[in-house]
Design a protein around this motif. Sequence first.
Motif, PDB file in Angstrom:
ATOM      1  N   GLU A 222     -18.187 -38.573  57.148  1.00 47.95           N
ATOM      2  CA  GLU A 222     -17.696 -37.017  57.000  1.00 47.95           C
ATOM      3  C   GLU A 222     -17.777 -36.646  55.543  1.00 47.95           C
ATOM      4  O   GLU A 222     -18.307 -35.359  55.186  1.00 47.95           O
ATOM      5  CB  GLU A 222     -16.166 -36.692  57.422  1.00 47.95           C
ATOM      6  CG  GLU A 222     -16.049 -35.067  57.355  1.00 47.95           C
ATOM      7  CD  GLU A 222     -14.257 -35.219  57.638  1.00 47.95           C
ATOM      8  OE1 GLU A 222     -14.210 -33.893  58.231  1.00 47.95           O
ATOM      9  OE2 GLU A 222     -13.623 -35.925  57.553  1.00 47.95           O
ATOM     10  N   VAL A 223     -17.617 -37.368  54.522  1.00 45.23           N
ATOM     11  CA  VAL A 223     -17.717 -37.149  53.072  1.00 45.23           C
ATOM     12  C   VAL A 223     -18.962 -37.039  52.793  1.00 45.23           C
ATOM     13  O   VAL A 223     -19.292 -36.148  51.904  1.00 45.23           O
ATOM     14  CB  VAL A 223     -16.635 -38.194  52.243  1.00 45.23           C
ATOM     15  CG1 VAL A 223     -17.700 -39.345  52.236  1.00 45.23           C
ATOM     16  CG2 VAL A 223     -16.439 -37.924  50.837  1.00 45.23           C
TER      17      VAL A 223
ATOM     18  N   THR B 226      -7.455 -45.278  56.213  1.00 42.30           N
ATOM     19  CA  THR B 226      -7.805 -44.455  55.143  1.00 42.30           C
ATOM     20  C   THR B 226      -6.735 -43.972  53.915  1.00 42.30           C
ATOM     21  O   THR B 226      -5.439 -44.442  54.572  1.00 42.30           O
ATOM     22  CB  THR B 226      -8.251 -42.831  55.598  1.00 42.30           C
ATOM     23  OG1 THR B 226      -7.185 -42.213  56.438  1.00 42.30           O
ATOM     24  CG2 THR B 226      -9.607 -43.138  56.210  1.00 42.30           C
TER      25      THR B 226
ATOM     26  N   MET C 284      -4.789 -38.845  52.219  1.00 41.56           N
ATOM     27  CA  MET C 284      -5.583 -37.947  53.296  1.00 41.56           C
ATOM     28  C   MET C 284      -4.748 -37.932  54.484  1.00 41.56           C
ATOM     29  O   MET C 284      -5.003 -36.746  55.159  1.00 41.56           O
ATOM     30  CB  MET C 284      -6.940 -38.863  53.373  1.00 41.56           C
ATOM     31  CG  MET C 284      -7.852 -37.949  54.245  1.00 41.56           C
ATOM     32  SD  MET C 284      -9.430 -39.172  54.608  1.00 41.56           S
ATOM     33  CE  MET C 284      -9.807 -38.587  56.463  1.00 41.56           C
TER      34      MET C 284
ATOM     35  N   HIS D  16     -10.802 -35.495  52.415  1.00 42.57           N
ATOM     36  CA  HIS D  16     -11.871 -36.296  53.253  1.00 42.57           C
ATOM     37  C   HIS D  16     -12.325 -37.497  52.488  1.00 42.57           C
ATOM     38  O   HIS D  16     -12.611 -37.338  51.183  1.00 42.57           O
ATOM     39  CB  HIS D  16     -13.012 -35.318  53.500  1.00 42.57           C
ATOM     40  CG  HIS D  16     -12.651 -34.160  54.126  1.00 42.57           C
ATOM     41  ND1 HIS D  16     -12.450 -33.750  55.506  1.00 42.57           N
ATOM     42  CD2 HIS D  16     -12.612 -32.795  53.580  1.00 42.57           C
ATOM     43  CE1 HIS D  16     -12.029 -32.314  55.470  1.00 42.57           C
ATOM     44  NE2 HIS D  16     -12.236 -31.848  54.466  1.00 42.57           N
TER      45      HIS D  16
ATOM     46  N   ARG E 115      -5.324 -30.277  55.552  1.00 38.07           N
ATOM     47  CA  ARG E 115      -6.541 -31.112  55.913  1.00 38.07           C
ATOM     48  C   ARG E 115      -7.657 -30.732  54.971  1.00 38.07           C
ATOM     49  O   ARG E 115      -8.854 -30.695  55.154  1.00 38.07           O
ATOM     50  CB  ARG E 115      -7.071 -30.787  57.434  1.00 38.07           C
ATOM     51  CG  ARG E 115      -6.237 -31.226  58.542  1.00 38.07           C
ATOM     52  CD  ARG E 115      -6.109 -32.787  58.371  1.00 38.07           C
ATOM     53  NE  ARG E 115      -5.379 -33.184  59.510  1.00 38.07           N
ATOM     54  CZ  ARG E 115      -3.963 -33.311  59.377  1.00 38.07           C
ATOM     55  NH1 ARG E 115      -3.437 -33.366  58.225  1.00 38.07           N
ATOM     56  NH2 ARG E 115      -3.285 -34.232  60.303  1.00 38.07           N
TER      57      ARG E 115
END
Length: 207
Positions: free
Chosen positions: A180-181, A157, A161, A170, A167
């Motif tokens: 997740e996104v 990634t 990120m 995403h 955190r």
Amino acid sequence: MARYAMAIDTKRCVGCNACSMACKMTNNLPDGTWWTRVLTEGGDEVDTPAGIFPEVSMRYVTVSCQHCDNPACVKVCPVGATYKDPETGVVRQDYDKCIGCRMCMAACPYTGVRSFNWEEPGYSIDHAVGDADIAAHQKHVVEKCTFCYQRLARGETPACMDLCPARARHFGDLDDPDSEVSQLVGERSYEQLLTSEGTKPSVYYLV
């Protein structure tokens, strides 16, 4: 085939600039060049709150290339140096093709997300840093965020990120309902920058 996107949680972002530094180091960016900037809604200066005391608020908005689904920059590049990768949807730059006309910079509605190397790129230290497989920076070419394309090719990634301590960032395939996104964009309220321009940005600011 994929359609990579990033969701940035503005409620978690603390404006620490770790994303900016991670980007700069990983991509060995020249002195004075930043592909990711941390802005606030209150003004152009760092950490400027919005409102009038005592009714003030602080919200950080990290801005880089929006990797648009309908990128204006691609349409105006006369040599195909700015292009949208068909496998990932990432908007990329081919430094070897770039002729330095800066048409992409003029067409892009997102001010400051691209930079132009007027001179031979210079560095504060005498050796390269970051990933070994990044493209060499060149004089008289346009540069911008690549979503760390070299890392995507390895199944990783973007560096911004990975190093976000809050955190707040995403990343994933927007066409994958299990990513997740994709789930965050489907569940949370969000904003996008300059949607009126019709560029269909791939960066979502969760609110």
